[in-house]
Design an enzyme around this catalytic site. Structure first.
Site, short mmCIF file in Angstrom:
data_model
loop_
_atom_site.label_atom_id
_atom_site.label_comp_id
_atom_site.label_asym_id
_atom_site.label_seq_id
_atom_site.Cartn_x
_atom_site.Cartn_y
_atom_site.Cartn_z
N LYS A 169 0.77 -1.37 -0.07
CA LYS A 169 -0.19 -0.08 -0.02
C LYS A 169 0.89 1.06 -0.02
CE LYS A 169 -3.04 -3.19 0.37
NZ LYS A 169 -2.28 -4.44 -0.14
N GLY B 156 10.39 -22.54 15.49
CA GLY B 156 9.79 -23.55 16.51
C GLY B 156 9.25 -24.64 15.45
N ILE C 129 -2.90 -9.41 -5.66
CA ILE C 129 -1.48 -9.19 -5.56
C ILE C 129 -1.25 -8.66 -7.09
CG2 ILE C 129 0.60 -10.07 -5.43
CD1 ILE C 129 -0.33 -12.25 -3.58
N GLY C 130 -1.48 -9.53 -8.22
CA GLY C 130 -1.12 -9.27 -9.60
C GLY C 130 -1.73 -7.65 -9.94
N VAL C 131 -2.88 -7.27 -9.68
CA VAL C 131 -3.31 -6.12 -10.15
C VAL C 131 -2.75 -5.00 -9.33
CG1 VAL C 131 -5.50 -7.14 -11.16
CG2 VAL C 131 -5.67 -6.11 -8.84
N HIS D 290 -22.81 15.49 2.66
CA HIS D 290 -22.63 15.97 1.26
C HIS D 290 -21.64 17.08 1.24
CE1 HIS D 290 -23.64 17.08 -2.88
NE2 HIS D 290 -23.71 18.37 -2.22
#
EC number: 1.8.1.4
Length: 462
Positions: free
Chosen positions: A55, A118, A183-185, A439
């Site tokens: 992001k 672990g 993920i791709g776009v 608005h």
């Protein structure tokens, strides 16, 4: 370890990503004695290799696009290019701040944090750093890693995963993105904003194929306008190096060439070699199988997050981890309605949804019992100001509740909170329509869509 070897914890958690640390924080809050084991960094994929860094890249791309397009708003600006090192610094600073905050949170809740790799050693213990950590209950939360295809080797050079793409030291001149899901776009969108010539290859017939078909078509139209190319409906065959890049061949013989190939076909669970099957934990294709309360077939073991076959979303991991902690603390718990989880793809424009698609609704209720309404953002003042286009689509059971909200447009991810309430509270269109929306906001578009569905449209035609 702060505790000595004889300590038996109430809850031992293997994996410190979204699901694991949420369980640790909530469990400690409820008075459980919790040990949290993580081999890498607290925060897992989401914080370090997923949600947060992607992001940040997308926001940097948004700023680049705004600089290029400033003139249409009457602002004189020039775009002089991407300083990728500075972009990475910005991204890493965001991660670093959140990482420090998370470390502080875990410490403040008195969670015993153990850094090390672990392995499940019994139904009530995990071995790490040469010692055995005992618990009354064990939570598996070991997450996921990028997947590939048979014969397609991700080498980190010209054929890369999302992990590599987040650290790439240059903006590629051209890129093929294998996979048109979330993920791709998102990477295609960010790279296009940075100036990369992008082609997406998706074997299914639409981009973001799990979304409502209308949302997919709107995204495809927007990507065409942006100059993002895509090939749909034909599956990948092979990839090979060329003199200075990569060539991808599809099953129909069509070829594409670019500087890099990003393999973005999804993520697979991290479960191999961790002792799960040896302790009798049921798995399927690497995923740990759980019931609606996240309990495995072994009574003392639960599992959450990308490790289980539910939605691979950080907020799903949070919810699942908290559910386990609350169940173990004796609280009354309610299974997660995964249809009611908001889903956002943060490309430009954004795709956001909650509930079920129109096709799924017709399958469940019958075609004659389903009503769908589309509200075009062209009628929304704030969207006009932002110069974004798109739609809000509502799916309703005839004379009943809204069962799906599907949105495409800039900042639609910020509107999905109200959409989540509409779905999860089984709201009728008339009930949402009587609420007064501010608005001019994009949030107002949700109100307008429900006004229209309730039979009293304001800023839209009947």
């Amino acid at each position: 370890m702060a505790n000595d070897a004889s300590t038996v914890f109430d809850l031992v958690i293997l994996g410190g990503g979204s699901g694991g640390y949420a369980a640790a924080l909530r469990g400690a809050q409820l008075g459980l004695d919790v040990a949290l084991i993580e081999k890498s960094k607290l925060g897992g994929t989401c914080l370090h290799n997923g949600c947060i860094p992607t992001k940040a890249l997308l926001h940097a791309g948004e700023i680049a696009d705004q600089a290029r397009e400033a003139e249409q708003f009457g602002v004189k600006a020039t775009f002089e290019g991407i300083d990728i090192n500075a972009v990475h610094k910005y991204k890493d600073d965001v991660i670093s701040g959140l990482y420090k905050g998370l470390q502080g949170l875990v410490a403040s809740r008195k969670v015993t944090y153990i850094e090390g790799e672990g392995r499940l050693s019994s139904p009530t213990s995990v071995d790490v750093n040469g010692q055995r950590v005992q618990g009354r209950h064990v939570l598996l939360a070991t997450g996921s890693v990028p997947k590939s295809l048979p014969g397609l080797e991700i080498d980190g050079n010209r054929i890369i995963s999302s992990d590599h793409a987040l650290k790439l030291d240059r903006v590629p001149k051209s890129a093929i993105v294998l996979g048109g899901g979330v993920i791709g776009v998102e990477f295609a969108s960010a790279w296009k904003s940075f100036g990369t010539d992008v082609t997406i290859v998706e074997g299914l017939k639409h981009l973001v194929p799990v979304e409502d078909e209308n949302s997919s078509k709107l995204l495809e139209r927007a990507f065409r306008k942006r100059g993002i190319k895509f090939n749909l409906g034909t599956f990948f065959d092979k990839a090979e190096y060329t003199q200075d890049g990569v060539r991808v061949t599809l099953a129909d013989g069509k070829t594409f060439e670019a500087e890099v190939l990003l393999v973005a076909i999804g993520r697979g669970p991290v479960s191999a070699g961790l002792g799960y099957e040896e302790q009798g934990v049921a798995t399927d294709r690497g995923y740990v199988l759980v019931d609606e309360y996240m309990q495995t077939n072994v009574p003392t073991i639960s599992a959450v997050g990308d490790l289980v076959p539910t939605l691979q979303l950080a907020h799903v991991g949070f919810a699942e981890g908290m559910l386990v902690a609350e169940r173990l603390a004796g609280l009354k718990t309610v299974p997660i309605d995964y249809d009611g989880v908001p889903r956002v793809t943060y490309c430009h424009p954004e795709v956001a949804s909650v509930g079920i698609t129109e096709a799924k609704a017709k399958e469940l209720y019958g075609a004659d019992k389903v009503v769908a309404l589309k509200y075009n953002l062209a009628g929304n003042g704030k969207s006009k100001i932002l110069k974004t286009t798109g739609e809000i689509k509502l799916v309703q059971v005839k004379d009943g509740a809204v069962v799906g909200v599907h949105m495409v447009g800039d900042r639609m991810g910020e509107q999905v909170g109200e959409a989540q309430l509409v779905y999860n509270w089984e709201a009728l269109p008339a009930e949402v329509a009587q609420l007064v929306h501010a608005h001019p906001t994009q949030n107002e578009a949700l109100g307008e869509a429900h006004l229209a569905l309730a039979g009293k449209p304001l800023h839209s035609h009947d």
